[in-house]
Design a protein around this motif. Structure first.
Motif, PDB file in Angstrom:
ATOM      1  N   UNK A 158      -5.285  -0.463   4.748  1.00  0.00           N
ATOM      2  CA  UNK A 158      -5.992   0.153   3.630  1.00  0.00           C
ATOM      3  C   UNK A 158      -5.549   1.605   3.471  1.00  0.00           C
ATOM      4  N   UNK A 159      -5.358   2.281   4.593  1.00  0.00           N
ATOM      5  CA  UNK A 159      -4.908   3.676   4.567  1.00  0.00           C
ATOM      6  C   UNK A 159      -3.497   3.791   4.002  1.00  0.00           C
ATOM      7  N   UNK A 160      -2.680   2.755   4.256  1.00  0.00           N
ATOM      8  CA  UNK A 160      -1.288   2.780   3.776  1.00  0.00           C
ATOM      9  C   UNK A 160      -1.199   2.698   2.252  1.00  0.00           C
ATOM     10  N   UNK A 161      -2.322   2.332   1.609  1.00  0.00           N
ATOM     11  CA  UNK A 161      -2.347   2.307   0.147  1.00  0.00           C
ATOM     12  C   UNK A 161      -2.548   3.715  -0.432  1.00  0.00           C
ATOM     13  N   UNK A 162      -3.036   4.612   0.436  1.00  0.00           N
ATOM     14  CA  UNK A 162      -3.323   5.975   0.002  1.00  0.00           C
ATOM     15  C   UNK A 162      -2.221   6.948   0.413  1.00  0.00           C
ATOM     16  N   UNK A 163      -1.674   6.739   1.605  1.00  0.00           N
ATOM     17  CA  UNK A 163      -0.574   7.582   2.070  1.00  0.00           C
ATOM     18  C   UNK A 163       0.545   6.690   2.592  1.00  0.00           C
ATOM     19  N   UNK A 164       1.744   7.221   2.617  1.00  0.00           N
ATOM     20  CA  UNK A 164       2.893   6.435   3.040  1.00  0.00           C
ATOM     21  C   UNK A 164       2.954   6.385   4.561  1.00  0.00           C
ATOM     22  N   UNK A 165       2.751   5.191   5.113  1.00  0.00           N
ATOM     23  CA  UNK A 165       2.893   4.987   6.556  1.00  0.00           C
ATOM     24  C   UNK A 165       3.272   3.534   6.824  1.00  0.00           C
TER      25      UNK A 165
END
Length: 258
Positions: A158-165
């Protein structure tokens, strides 16, 4: 005398047949005094093997399972398996319930039922002290390790949808720690209670707690859909909570006594 002997024999035979019929019905219905519990014994202090002393699985969840079993009148047999396979094992009848610090997410609730939450924790970002990682935004452009099938995997994706990781998975927590230390990961995300045990033993590692709501961080017992055992577990959990036993258990496993 013959009539009396015949009557006694008839009564004995009738009692025996009734008992056999009762046992047969019990077996046919799948009822048993023993429950098989599924867990993933890589999640200290919830469930793990203390290899220095024995090959026995111990931990908070194991003690809780035994307390619940005693309260409900069951014996339990524990099966250790990969965390990602626990729901499937429950659905296919390989285990009767799962007790493995599992969070009742909406996705999981589509496949199984859950008891009331028995413990609430938070996620933590673990990294090396020289990594410069202090919060979620510092994971930009990093490779993050999580346990396969865990809510931490959901959180990272879910976090990868907000920042690139980049999100990568492993089956077991020790594998995540090892790959963090050997540089395959820039950081890993695991539960804070579990993370604390590794932080205490590894001076080069640091942890930063992530923001998460309580309903996203609770642990509950997973059971088959529409299982009658769900209400039994809830009743037993409530009694243990009301009597202060859950607080004592948390004190034992999370405050350094083990």
């Amino acid at each position: 005398m013959k009539k009396l002997l015949f009557l006694v024999s008839f009564l004995i035979l009738s009692t025996t047949l009734a008992a056999c019929g009762s046992e047969g019905e019990k077996a046919a219905s799948g009822e048993s005094d023993k429950l098989i519990m599924g867990t993933s014994a890589d999640y200290k202090p919830f469930e793990y093997v203390d290899t220095a002393n024995s090959d026995k699985i111990i931990g908070y969840d194991i003690d809780l399972a035994n307390m619940l079993a005693d309260e409900m009148g069951y014996e339990i047999e524990i099966k250790d398996m990969e965390f990602s396979g626990l729901i499937s094992a429950l659905k296919t009848g390989q285990v009767d319930f799962v007790l493995s610090a599992m969070t009742p997410t909406p996705e999981r609730q589509k496949n199984v039922d859950f008891s009331d939450v028995y413990y609430t924790a938070k996620d933590m970002i673990i990294s090396t002290k020289n990594s410069g990682i202090q919060s979620e935004k510092d994971l930009e452009g990093k490779t993050v390790g999580v346990q396969l099938g865990s809510i931490q995997q959901d959180a990272a994706e879910e976090l990868s949808k907000k920042i690139k990781l980049k999100v990568d998975t492993r089956d077991r927590i020790p594998e995540l720690i090892q790959d963090l230390q050997n540089g395959r990961f820039d950081a890993i995300i695991i539960e804070n209670t579990v993370a604390n045990g590794y932080l205490d033993k590894n001076d080069e590692l640091q942890g930063n707690t992530m923001n998460v709501s309580e309903e996203e961080a609770g642990s509950a017992v997973a059971l088959p859909k529409d299982s009658e055992l769900t209400s039994e577990f809830n009743d037993a959990l409530k009694k243990l909570k009301d009597e202060g036993e859950l607080d004592k258990l948390a004190e034992k496993w999370f405050n350094g006594e083990q």
